[in-house]
Design a protein around this motif. Structure first.
Motif, PDB file in Angstrom:
ATOM      1  N   THR A 133     -39.517 -28.228   8.473  1.00 30.68           N
ATOM      2  CA  THR A 133     -39.433 -29.408   9.354  1.00 30.68           C
ATOM      3  C   THR A 133     -39.386 -28.972  10.816  1.00 30.68           C
ATOM      4  O   THR A 133     -38.753 -27.961  11.142  1.00 30.68           O
ATOM      5  CB  THR A 133     -38.176 -30.258   9.031  1.00 30.68           C
ATOM      6  OG1 THR A 133     -37.052 -29.390   9.012  1.00 30.68           O
ATOM      7  CG2 THR A 133     -38.323 -30.959   7.703  1.00 30.68           C
ATOM      8  N   PRO A 134     -40.090 -29.726  11.702  1.00 31.43           N
ATOM      9  CA  PRO A 134     -40.170 -29.326  13.113  1.00 31.43           C
ATOM     10  C   PRO A 134     -38.772 -29.138  13.718  1.00 31.43           C
ATOM     11  O   PRO A 134     -37.863 -29.898  13.349  1.00 31.43           O
ATOM     12  CB  PRO A 134     -40.902 -30.498  13.776  1.00 31.43           C
ATOM     13  CG  PRO A 134     -41.660 -31.141  12.663  1.00 31.43           C
ATOM     14  CD  PRO A 134     -40.842 -30.944  11.432  1.00 31.43           C
ATOM     15  N   SER A 162     -44.680 -24.210  22.616  1.00 34.05           N
ATOM     16  CA  SER A 162     -43.500 -23.434  22.221  1.00 34.05           C
ATOM     17  C   SER A 162     -43.587 -23.145  20.733  1.00 34.05           C
ATOM     18  O   SER A 162     -43.817 -24.052  19.924  1.00 34.05           O
ATOM     19  CB  SER A 162     -42.223 -24.237  22.484  1.00 34.05           C
ATOM     20  OG  SER A 162     -41.957 -24.266  23.850  1.00 34.05           O
ATOM     21  N   LEU A 163     -43.413 -21.890  20.389  1.00 33.10           N
ATOM     22  CA  LEU A 163     -43.447 -21.514  18.971  1.00 33.10           C
ATOM     23  C   LEU A 163     -42.088 -21.848  18.350  1.00 33.10           C
ATOM     24  O   LEU A 163     -41.101 -22.028  19.068  1.00 33.10           O
ATOM     25  CB  LEU A 163     -43.751 -20.028  18.840  1.00 33.10           C
ATOM     26  CG  LEU A 163     -45.089 -19.582  19.428  1.00 33.10           C
ATOM     27  CD1 LEU A 163     -45.242 -18.072  19.322  1.00 33.10           C
ATOM     28  CD2 LEU A 163     -46.247 -20.264  18.693  1.00 33.10           C
ATOM     29  N   PRO A 164     -42.010 -21.900  17.001  1.00 32.61           N
ATOM     30  CA  PRO A 164     -40.711 -22.194  16.366  1.00 32.61           C
ATOM     31  C   PRO A 164     -39.678 -21.111  16.696  1.00 32.61           C
ATOM     32  O   PRO A 164     -40.054 -19.991  17.046  1.00 32.61           O
ATOM     33  CB  PRO A 164     -41.041 -22.186  14.870  1.00 32.61           C
ATOM     34  CG  PRO A 164     -42.511 -22.388  14.785  1.00 32.61           C
ATOM     35  CD  PRO A 164     -43.082 -21.782  16.010  1.00 32.61           C
ATOM     36  N   PRO A 165     -38.389 -21.430  16.558  1.00 32.38           N
ATOM     37  CA  PRO A 165     -37.349 -20.429  16.853  1.00 32.38           C
ATOM     38  C   PRO A 165     -37.498 -19.198  15.948  1.00 32.38           C
ATOM     39  O   PRO A 165     -37.841 -19.322  14.767  1.00 32.38           O
ATOM     40  CB  PRO A 165     -36.041 -21.162  16.549  1.00 32.38           C
ATOM     41  CG  PRO A 165     -36.391 -22.605  16.511  1.00 32.38           C
ATOM     42  CD  PRO A 165     -37.823 -22.718  16.149  1.00 32.38           C
ATOM     43  N   LEU A 166     -37.210 -18.055  16.531  1.00 31.17           N
ATOM     44  CA  LEU A 166     -37.363 -16.792  15.780  1.00 31.17           C
ATOM     45  C   LEU A 166     -36.210 -16.603  14.796  1.00 31.17           C
ATOM     46  O   LEU A 166     -35.064 -16.907  15.116  1.00 31.17           O
ATOM     47  CB  LEU A 166     -37.371 -15.611  16.758  1.00 31.17           C
ATOM     48  CG  LEU A 166     -38.581 -15.517  17.681  1.00 31.17           C
ATOM     49  CD1 LEU A 166     -38.274 -14.654  18.886  1.00 31.17           C
ATOM     50  CD2 LEU A 166     -39.764 -14.930  16.911  1.00 31.17           C
ATOM     51  N   VAL A 179     -44.925 -18.549   9.710  1.00 28.54           N
ATOM     52  CA  VAL A 179     -44.479 -19.930   9.958  1.00 28.54           C
ATOM     53  C   VAL A 179     -45.005 -20.829   8.841  1.00 28.54           C
ATOM     54  O   VAL A 179     -45.823 -20.385   8.019  1.00 28.54           O
ATOM     55  CB  VAL A 179     -45.006 -20.461  11.325  1.00 28.54           C
ATOM     56  CG1 VAL A 179     -44.406 -19.710  12.483  1.00 28.54           C
ATOM     57  CG2 VAL A 179     -46.522 -20.417  11.372  1.00 28.54           C
ATOM     58  N   ASP A 180     -44.572 -22.061   8.833  1.00 30.16           N
ATOM     59  CA  ASP A 180     -45.109 -23.027   7.880  1.00 30.16           C
ATOM     60  C   ASP A 180     -46.585 -23.267   8.216  1.00 30.16           C
ATOM     61  O   ASP A 180     -46.984 -23.250   9.391  1.00 30.16           O
ATOM     62  CB  ASP A 180     -44.316 -24.334   7.998  1.00 30.16           C
ATOM     63  CG  ASP A 180     -44.885 -25.398   7.086  1.00 30.16           C
ATOM     64  OD1 ASP A 180     -44.789 -25.220   5.857  1.00 30.16           O
ATOM     65  OD2 ASP A 180     -45.473 -26.371   7.609  1.00 30.16           O
TER      66      ASP A 180
END
Lengths: 819, 198
Positions: A133-134, A162-166, A179-180
């Motif tokens: 989920t985003p 912005s990429l998802p949190p690491l 990532v998904d």
């Protein structure tokens, strides 16, 4: 049992009285085990890393469905196949630029991910919600987090978003961002597209592939070997060959020590037999003694091997990264099997080195007396046999050169050359010394040559080790220097732009280009781009080159059609890298179909270029054509032509204006310096192993001379008695060692050049796909000759010094019959 | 080399085997010791048929029933005198501490026990060799030119000691020698000539 222990104690007492001989034996075994185990530890470490990389959500070890004619295909096929009973899971792969650096982005669908994807991290077993989920999560290996210079939870920027949190996932391969798949489609701007479908082992029946997907997809069967393993096979084969060579050189020492110990213990063994020890018991105890010594030496060798591997690992990792892009962690982690294998190799090596002596002990008649004449005749027969074997091995090498067509055949040629040369060396030395003897007039001169010949049998193994070590040094040195010379010329051509800029994103690249157009010192802006695709079943790079004189004048083409650069402009022709042309047997004028997102791209080959150091095949096309066929290609790379005196101020201005650091903007000199550094580091492992091998050969010579020194007294004492001073005798002994070492070194030079030729013309072509020109470096040869003589001098110094200082009483004892 | 040799050595008897070089003295000794095998004929030691034994059997015989002394002493250079002395009796499992002490005493080796063979004179080395051979109390002591490397006085002394100890153990003693003077000191003298008993 007690009887065996008594006999063992007697056998061991020999070593107590001859500690130097014991040291020689142990040094030989320790060096052999250490170098072999060290190299094996490096190979094992690399393989663990490859397994990790291969296990990152289905490398080539998982069956998969891929498009027949493009890099991606619609996600709807995934839905259709699932409905038809196929246990498939979609995956999207692409590259993203973060802070000017390129990373592999993998989009996965965790719910359908097959369980047999290997050791892939169990995404979602607790954090599934957060992952899908985003804003989602971006899984990375700890090494990647360090490379990114970020902390967990941070969100780097790429492609304007912005990429998802690491989040760290220790099992992941370095360099991969997971990532998904939905998020990956957004980042890569490929909505509804997937790169491949991983196929799980389904037990339920399902419809045929053709009935669901027509001819759009084809099944790629899993391979036991990952791409990385295949690519790096040659590198590891090289390392193994070096390890094996060092191992054999070490065994030369062991063989020499055991052989001499056996000769010295012969009276003792006969006495034991006379006292009623049966031949079987004696041989059993001899084997037990040897195995015990090998066990001790093996353990020490393993510890040394661990330290050697730990010392070389950073260079090996750099080599593998530089040559193949493989990420190897800098920490050694060894499996128990490595320890057991090390001990086993030490024991097997010791038994192999002692085989001749043990066989002699088995056949030893209790009453055999010294028969020097018969022994000499046996030696002569052995020499003839050895020379005949050498000629047979050379013939085998010639056949392999003519008909062999694989990397293994290349190494077999090398092995045959070296074995043949080692076998024929004693005969070469015999002939050279016989010529010397025939030309000598003075009595001491005649003795000098004759005695050198007599000494040969005791020294020949050590001299063989020296020959092999020198030949490998000459061969590898010539190969590296030939490569270096070619590489530098090639680098001048490839790095023709004066400044290289790597923007953080396409948007920033556009801003930079706009700013640069207003700078009068910028003579040309050369945009560059690179896309990935599959060709001939392997991943390749497609390079976009702008139509500019910088490339036309400098780009290093090995072969080309007429007007190749002009024909490149329309976008229907290409240049291919040497390794791709060799692998796929492509020639100028051939037509190929390149899979691209919009469908296959037909291209005609108009040139072949050198692309040293690139593990992947590469195709160069016109830049504008590349952006048309691969619209998602990041356009962040820019080359600039700038007047030399304006380079530094321009770089400073770029850095200040766009917040770029040294990794994002560099001048040509810096790039070349960095490339040369990587190049040199790539071969530093080879240089280190070269030095080790030469060192071990030096020890072999030293130990042989030391062990021979005592048995030399009966030859030297009569000369001393008739008036030659100890100092003069010592000088003569030194001269003799230097003379045979010089002949050996001179023989090693042409052999080494032959080894270099084999490496350049056979092994490199098979291993890396490129052929380098052969250069001879006379200075390097002279330098190695000097090193060989210095090694011989060092090895001879101790026994000679002992002789020079020997007490007359010791020499007199030779004439006393009382003992 | 040897043809129709018929020789018996009784328990407690000392026999000198003489003859010119090449007459087969040493060969006969080696055959008796099981160091070599005869083409035909029979050699018996007490109830054991030496000529019928295989290599392992002959090794066992030497270990348990025979004592051998050579001209070259054949001590183990890496062992001390003490270790050399007990070596054969230990591997034969026939070590007798009292007998060992007596041997050391009578052979005059008490102060030499910690030395290595190379630190001894020829006479001393031969005394150690005799001690080693007699330590397991063999049935027969075989000596091949045991005094060949020694001066006359030392040879007399060594042979005297050997004879005393042979009498003390009650074993047979067969010695190959060139010296008629030394041969005359033993109970019986057998001369070989061209492979036959003269």
């Amino acid at each position: 049992m007690r009887r065996a222990l008594w006999i063992l104690a007697v056998l061991l007492s020999h070593w107590r009285r001859h500690p130097m001989q014991l040291a020689t034996l142990l040094i030989g075994l320790i060096s052999a085990t250490a170098l072999w185990s060290g190299v094996q530890a490096l190979n094992q470490q690399a393989r663990i890393a490859y397994d990790r990389a291969a296990a990152t959500f289905g490398g080539s070890r998982t069956a998969m469905l891929v498009s027949r004619d493009s890099a991606t295909f619609p996600q709807q096929l995934f839905v259709d196949l699932r409905r038809a009973g196929w246990q498939v899971s979609p995956m999207l792969e692409g590259r993203v630029q973060i802070d000017g650096r390129s990373f592999r982005l993998l989009g996965v669908e965790p719910v359908t991910l097959p369980s047999e994807v290997g050791t892939a991290p169990a995404v979602g077993r607790g954090t599934l919600q957060a992952f899908v989920t985003p804003p989602g999560e971006m899984l990375v290996a700890p090494e990647t987090l360090r490379d990114l210079a970020r902390k967990e939870g941070e969100r780097p920027q790429a492609n304007g978003m912005s990429l998802p949190p690491l989040r760290v996932q220790a099992e992941l391969a370095p360099g991969a961002l997971v990532v998904d798949i939905g998020i990956a489609q957004d980042i890569l701007k490929l909505p509804g597209q997937v790169s491949r479908l991983l196929v799980g082992k389904s037990k339920t029946p399902h419809a045929t592939l053709d009935s669901v997907a027509g001819d759009k997809l084809h099944l790629v069967e899993p391979s036991a070997e990952s791409d990385l393993e295949r690519l790096t096979d040659s590198f590891h084969l090289n390392l193994t060959a070096f390890g094996l060579l060092s191992f054999f050189v070490g065994l030369f020492i062991v063989n020499s020590a055991i052989g001499l110990a056996f000769e010295q213990r012969l009276p003792m063994l006969r006495t034991l037999r006379a006292c009623g020890v049966s031949a079987r018991m004696l041989n059993t105890v001899l084997v037990i003694e040897l195995v015990s010594l090998a066990l001790v030496a093996g353990l020490i060798g393993l510890v040394c091997g661990y330290f050697i591997a730990a010392a070389l690992l950073p260079d090996v990792a750099a080599s593998l990264r530089g040559l193949y892009g493989a990420q190897i962690p800098g920490q050694l982690s060894l499996k128990p099997v490595w320890w057991f294998a090390g001990i086993a190799i030490s024991i097997l090596g010791a038994l192999a080195a002692a085989a001749a002596s043990l066989a002699k002990a088995i056949r030893m008649p209790v009453l055999a007396t010294a028969q020097p004449q018969a022994w000499q005749q046996a030696q002569r027969r052995w020499l003839m046999f050895q020379s005949a074997a050498a000629l047979a091995v050379f013939a085998a090498a010639a056949v392999l050169i003519q008909f062999g067509d694989s990397l293994i055949a290349g190494f077999a040629v090398l092995a045959a050359l070296m074995l043949g040369a080692a076998l024929i060396l004693p005969m070469v030395l015999q002939i050279a010394l016989a010529i010397g003897q025939r030309s000598a007039r003075a009595p001491v001169g005649i003795w000098f040559w004759a005695d050198s010949r007599q000494q040969l049998s005791g020294l020949s193994l050590a001299l063989m080790a020296l020959l092999l070590a020198l030949a490998v040094n000459v061969g590898v040195g010539t190969m590296v220097d030939s490569f270096s010379r070619t590489f530098l010329v090639w680098l001048d051509g490839r790095l023709a732009a004066d400044v290289y800029v790597s923007a953080a994103s396409d948007a920033q690249a556009r801003q930079i280009k706009a700013w640069l157009r207003d700078r009068p010192e910028v003579e040309a802006i050369l945009p560059g781009g690179r896309a990935d695709t599959q060709f001939g079943g392997a991943p390749i790079e497609v390079l976009g080159l702008p139509d500019h004189s910088t490339y036309r004048d400098n780009w290093p083409l090995l072969e080309s059609a007429a007007n190749a650069w002009i024909r490149l402009r329309p976008g229907d022709t290409c240049l291919v890298s040497e390794q791709l042309s060799r692998r796929m047997k492509l020639a100028i004028g051939d037509h190929i179909e390149l899979p691209a997102p919009g469908g296959n791209w037909p291209l005609e080959i108009v040139g072949i270029y050198a692309d040293y150091g690139n593990p992947k095949g590469q195709i160069a096309v016109n830049f504008a054509a590349l952006t048309r066929h691969f619209p998602q290609t990041p356009l962040t790379r820019i080359g600039l032509r700038v007047a030399p005196d304006k380079i530094a101020p321009l770089i400073t201005a770029l850095q200040e204006k766009f917040g770029l650091d040294d990794r994002n903007v560099a001048d040509q000199a810096t790039m070349k310096r960095e490339s040369k550094r990587v190049f040199n580091r790539t071969f530093s492992v080879t240089a280190a192993l070269n030095a080790f091998t030469l060192g071990v050969a030096g020890i072999a010579l030293l130990t042989s001379l030391l062990t021979l020194a005592n048995s030399r007294l009966p030859q030297l004492a009569p000369l001393w008695a008739i008036g030659l001073t100890r100092r003069r005798l010592a000088a003569l002994e030194l001269l003799k060692t230097m003379a045979v070492a010089l002949i050996t070194a001179l023989f090693a030079l042409p052999l080494g050049l032959l080894v270099a030729w084999c490496l350049l013309a056979i092994v490199n072509v098979k291993a890396f796909g490129w052929r380098l020109p052969f250069h001879v470096f006379p200075l390097q040869l002279i330098e190695l000759l000097a090193v060989a003589m210095a090694a011989a001098l060092c090895a001879a110094a101790l026994p000679v010094a002992r002789l020079a200082r020997m007490q007359p009483a010791t020499l007199i004892r030779t004439f006393v019959n009382e003992r | 080399m040897l043809r129709g040799v018929d020789l018996t050595v009784a328990t407690g008897e000392s026999v000198a085997l003489t003859g010119e070089s090449g007459s087969g003295k040493s060969t006969l000794l080696h055959l008796i010791a099981g160091l070599d095998a005869a083409d035909s004929g029979e050699i018996a030691l007490a109830e054991i048929i030496v000529s019928g034994l295989n290599d392992a059997g002959r090794a066992e015989l030497r270990r348990d029933r025979l004592g051998l002394v050579f001209q070259q002493f054949n001590l183990i250079p890496s062992l001390t005198v003490a270790d050399n002395l007990v070596f054969q009796s230990r591997i034969a499992g026939r070590h007798d501490a009292t007998w060992h002490d007596e041997l050391v005493e009578r052979l005059g080796l008490k102060n030499l026990l910690r030395r290595y063979p190379e630190q001894l004179s020829g006479g001393q080395q031969q005394r150690v060799a005799i001690g080693r051979a007699l330590a397991p109390k063999p049935l027969l002591l075989l000596a091949d030119e045991p005094t060949g490397n020694l001066d006359e006085d030392t040879a007399d002394e060594v042979l005297h000691l050997a004879r005393d100890l042979v009498v003390r153990t009650g074993c047979g003693f067969l010695m190959v020698t060139h010296s008629a003077r030394l041969a005359a000191t033993l109970d019986r003298q057998v001369t070989l000539h061209a492979g036959v008993v003269a």
